[in-house]
Scaffold this active site. Structure first.
Site, PDB file in Angstrom:
ATOM      1  N   ASP A 145       0.849  -1.269  -0.126  1.00  0.00           N
ATOM      2  CA  ASP A 145       0.096   0.000   0.076  1.00  0.00           C
ATOM      3  C   ASP A 145       0.851   1.296  -0.024  1.00  0.00           C
ATOM      4  O   ASP A 145       2.009   1.548   0.210  1.00  0.00           O
ATOM      5  CB  ASP A 145      -0.913  -0.047   1.286  1.00  0.00           C
ATOM      6  CG  ASP A 145      -2.146  -1.073   1.039  1.00  0.00           C
ATOM      7  OD1 ASP A 145      -2.392  -1.330   0.028  1.00  0.00           O
ATOM      8  OD2 ASP A 145      -2.684  -1.215   2.335  1.00  0.00           O
TER       9      ASP A 145
ATOM     10  N   LYS B 252      -3.385   3.035  -2.162  1.00  0.00           N
ATOM     11  CA  LYS B 252      -4.749   3.875  -2.455  1.00  0.00           C
ATOM     12  C   LYS B 252      -4.425   4.961  -1.483  1.00  0.00           C
ATOM     13  O   LYS B 252      -4.198   4.740  -0.243  1.00  0.00           O
ATOM     14  CB  LYS B 252      -5.991   3.146  -2.212  1.00  0.00           C
ATOM     15  CG  LYS B 252      -6.277   2.272  -3.015  1.00  0.00           C
ATOM     16  CD  LYS B 252      -7.385   1.348  -2.745  1.00  0.00           C
ATOM     17  CE  LYS B 252      -7.436   0.301  -1.805  1.00  0.00           C
ATOM     18  NZ  LYS B 252      -8.618  -0.327  -1.506  1.00  0.00           N
TER      19      LYS B 252
ATOM     20  N   MET C 269      -8.454   8.370   8.718  1.00  0.00           N
ATOM     21  CA  MET C 269      -8.845   9.118   7.575  1.00  0.00           C
ATOM     22  C   MET C 269      -9.797  10.207   7.790  1.00  0.00           C
ATOM     23  O   MET C 269     -10.812  10.437   7.110  1.00  0.00           O
ATOM     24  CB  MET C 269      -9.571   7.950   6.516  1.00  0.00           C
ATOM     25  CG  MET C 269      -8.445   6.860   6.414  1.00  0.00           C
ATOM     26  SD  MET C 269      -9.439   5.686   5.286  1.00  0.00           S
ATOM     27  CE  MET C 269      -9.883   4.313   6.444  1.00  0.00           C
TER      28      MET C 269
HETATM   29  N1  SAH Z   1      -4.805  -0.313   8.691  1.00  0.00           N
HETATM   30  C1  SAH Z   1      -4.166   0.986   9.080  1.00  0.00           C
HETATM   31  C2  SAH Z   1      -5.157   2.062   8.861  1.00  0.00           C
HETATM   32  C3  SAH Z   1      -5.450   2.021   7.688  1.00  0.00           C
HETATM   33  S1  SAH Z   1      -6.584   3.526   7.057  1.00  0.00           S
HETATM   34  C4  SAH Z   1      -3.745   0.934  10.655  1.00  0.00           C
HETATM   35  O1  SAH Z   1      -4.141   0.014  11.392  1.00  0.00           O
HETATM   36  O2  SAH Z   1      -3.231   2.027  11.105  1.00  0.00           O
HETATM   37  C5  SAH Z   1      -5.462   4.884   6.665  1.00  0.00           C
HETATM   38  C6  SAH Z   1      -5.381   5.900   7.876  1.00  0.00           C
HETATM   39  O3  SAH Z   1      -4.704   5.215   8.948  1.00  0.00           O
HETATM   40  C7  SAH Z   1      -4.826   7.133   7.588  1.00  0.00           C
HETATM   41  O4  SAH Z   1      -5.720   7.976   6.893  1.00  0.00           O
HETATM   42  C8  SAH Z   1      -4.288   7.573   8.909  1.00  0.00           C
HETATM   43  O5  SAH Z   1      -5.860   8.276   9.402  1.00  0.00           O
HETATM   44  C9  SAH Z   1      -4.110   6.478   9.697  1.00  0.00           C
HETATM   45  N2  SAH Z   1      -2.632   6.428   9.768  1.00  0.00           N
HETATM   46  C10 SAH Z   1      -2.038   5.234   8.957  1.00  0.00           C
HETATM   47  N3  SAH Z   1      -0.716   5.585   9.277  1.00  0.00           N
HETATM   48  C11 SAH Z   1      -0.557   6.516  10.196  1.00  0.00           C
HETATM   49  C12 SAH Z   1       0.554   7.249  10.784  1.00  0.00           C
HETATM   50  N4  SAH Z   1       1.895   6.513  10.784  1.00  0.00           N
HETATM   51  N5  SAH Z   1       0.393   8.340  11.565  1.00  0.00           N
HETATM   52  C13 SAH Z   1      -1.126   8.906  11.856  1.00  0.00           C
HETATM   53  N6  SAH Z   1      -2.206   8.241  11.084  1.00  0.00           N
HETATM   54  C14 SAH Z   1      -1.582   7.151  10.529  1.00  0.00           C
END
Ligand code: SAH
Length: 256
Positions: free
Chosen positions: A39, A61, A175
């Site tokens: 991703d 995405k 998100m």
């Molecule tokens: N599966 C992922 C989430 C995917 S949705 C998890 O468990 O973290 C993607 C969203 O995750 C982003 O829009 C943001 O809101 C959050 N996100 C992912 N990585 C991040 C990071 N390093 N710092 C802050 N928010 C993060």
């Protein structure tokens, strides 16, 4: 390797970005894959763990910029496994949290392919660690709600605001950057006090991590002014109140 034969798929949690936050299992699986589908949010340091010559396929995405739709990704993974590859499907954070894991697992199972999940550190955990704060707080934050504020283009955010406006909960909103104004307005309308603490954490666990403390009524302004291009979490609730001297940034500021 007994748990990763040819023709198998592993959905692997890549964690929030810092490669040291990968599990040892994730690292082993990445090293032994023959193809990796990854991703947009998976960092270069994590991808570097793959063996030399391994096919690395970006199926990223980011909101608004869909490079491949979910059906196409499902098909690519299934085709690779049917061709006898050892497939790692690398996803940011934990695959089971806003990661479309079910679609990919179902597609594999429907094709008779064995697919398993390796969990990862989710963004909310990394964000709390960066803040130096706890997501739960005895007596004050008895619940942790992970919620996505992503709406399809042109559609209203359709969330149960009444249920979310819970004074005993910490809301970790994934998100949510584009929805900061709607989140603030709707939670206040649903009865949450305007002064409820909010923490914004961008790029948690990465070298460019940034965090900000604000309040619910000021969230739209703060999100606009403070957040950049990185992935960000909006974290709402009493447990997110700023505490003197406990964040990385503070410690850094105090040292210099
Ligand atoms: N599966 C992922 C989430 C995917 S949705 C998890 O468990 O973290 C993607 C969203 O995750 C982003 O829009 C943001 O809101 C959050 N996100 C992912 N990585 C991040 C990071 N390093 N710092 C802050 N928010 C993060």
């Amino acid at each position: 390797m007994t748990d990763f034969p040819d023709g198998m798929v592993w959905l692997v949690g890549a964690g929030p970005g810092d490669p040291e936050l990968l599990t040892r299992k994730a690292e082993r699986l990445i090293r032994s894959a023959s193809v990796v589908f990854y991703d947009a949010l998976v960092g270069a340091d994590v991808l570097d763990l793959a063996a030399p010559g391994v096919r690395m396929v970006h199926v990223g995405k980011r909101s608004g910029r869909h490079s491949k739709d979910q059906g196409t990704i499902d098909k690519l993974i299934v085709a690779a496994a049917l061709a006898g590859e050892r497939v790692v499907r690398l996803k940011g954070g934990d695959p089971s949290i806003f990661g479309r894991a079910t679609e990919e697992l179902d597609a594999c199972r429907d094709a008779g392919i064995i697919a398993r999940v390796c969990p990862g550190v989710t963004a909310a955990s990394a964000a709390a660690a960066g803040l130096g704060q706890s997501l739960t707080l005895r007596g004050l934050a008895r619940k942790l709600v992970l919620v996505t504020a992503h709406a399809r283009a042109g559609e209203e955010l359709n969330l149960d605001w009444q249920a979310l406006a819970d004074p005993d909960a910490t809301l970790a909103i994934y998100m949510g950057k584009a929805a900061a104004t709607a989140v603030s307005r709707n939670l206040i309308l649903a009865g949450m006090p305007p002064e409820t603490p909010v923490a914004l954490v961008e790029s948690a666990s990465l070298s460019n991590e940034r965090h900000f403390h604000t309040r619910l009524d000021l969230l739209p302004l703060a999100a606009k002014a403070a957040l950049g291009d990185g992935p960000a979490l909006l974290m709402v609730g009493k447990a997110m109140a700023e505490r003197a001297g406990n964040s990385h940034a503070m410690q850094h500021a105090m040292k210099v």
